[in-house]
Design an enzyme around this catalytic site. Sequence first.
Site, PDB file in Angstrom:
ATOM      1  CB  SER A  22      55.070  40.401  36.015  1.00  0.00           C
ATOM      2  OG  SER A  22      53.957  41.020  35.088  1.00  0.00           O
TER       3      SER A  22
ATOM      4  CG  HIS B 278      51.942  37.321  34.665  1.00  0.00           C
ATOM      5  ND1 HIS B 278      50.791  37.699  35.837  1.00  0.00           N
ATOM      6  CD2 HIS B 278      52.160  38.282  34.100  1.00  0.00           C
ATOM      7  CE1 HIS B 278      50.932  38.149  36.953  1.00  0.00           C
ATOM      8  NE2 HIS B 278      51.772  39.129  35.710  1.00  0.00           N
TER       9      HIS B 278
ATOM     10  CG  ASP C 118      48.997  35.195  36.183  1.00  0.00           C
ATOM     11  OD1 ASP C 118      48.155  35.403  35.267  1.00  0.00           O
ATOM     12  OD2 ASP C 118      49.875  34.256  36.628  1.00  0.00           O
TER      13      ASP C 118
END
Length: 371
Positions: free
Chosen positions: A45, A337, A334
Amino acid sequence: MAMASASSGVKMPLPGMQEAATNSTVAHSQLSIIKLINIINFGDSNSDTGGFPAAHGYIFNYPYGRTFFHRPFDRLCDGRLIIDFLCENVGMDYLSSYLESLTPHFKNGVNFAVSGSQTLPKLVLFSLSTQLLQFSRFRNRSLEFQSKGIKGMLGEEDFENALYMIDIGQNDISDAFSNLSKAQVIEKIPSFISEIEDAVRAIYKVGGRKFWVHNTGPVGCLPRSLATTKVRDPSTDFEEIGCLKSLNEAAQEFNVQLSDLCEDLRRGMKDATIVYVDIYTIKYNIISNFALYGFENPLTACCGGGGAPYNANISCGQSGYSVCEDGSKYISWDGVHYSEKANAMVAASVLSTNYSTPPLKFDYFCSAPSD
């Protein structure tokens, strides 16, 4: 094996980091005299520009993407990722995910990264080994289509001159701690590193000669990691800045072994360029010196739930979540991230070459046009 130096001290912040973060795009006049590179990226990610939503038919709803794109834009961030800023630096369009079926373009390269990916276990969706298989299929099909005169495909020269980026390992470390002790996690690290070695060697075998490898960040500083740890457990050991010592030490050991691998590969692949980038120290510097860069509450998520100190017991977007008004004051978007502002600062440090071995500029991999 010794731990990385970041455990014993924090480097002083780079002068001008904030200015560089907001001025990281190369001037068009400079771009006019260079040939842009193709980037082929593998990862999780931290560099996923659409793989996860394309693979799972999922849409990242508001507030994802609110800062720069002003709408969800297939990234687990409020805006741009580090790889987006690197693409901007050399005047490239953002990378399309290999898995995107609608209006992808691969003229600048392709992104195989998918959120949640790990090096192990092998051959599961979307492990590093699976991403390598996807690359092999993409390469073979591109060469086949190009030979038939289909435009827009990468050719043999494009693949040979491409910059191959690898940014993976964070999920291997964090997930391993869900059921293993620190000692057991460290025992597994050589197997993670072996997968990265196999990936580099596989790419080298088919002509790849330019590699850009990011190490993993301070996993123990992620609000999600902190929120899901039993803080009252007497065995839990925190660093001075509040991060989890065991997770960070495992991440540092991973990075030591990854750095050693890159050095070994350079000795054996003398015609290859392998740049190792110390993302861990860059991110640790920002967290340690958060106030200097205009951040508040460095270990608190902007978007999440559960309240102070981490606000990461509830995931961003889930029932009961809340989101901060000004994401530029938060390092964590979040809980897992980084925010766009933090990503911009990380990218500025990457572009400085101060954390790269060898210290090559990112646009080193661009070339002057042939006469």
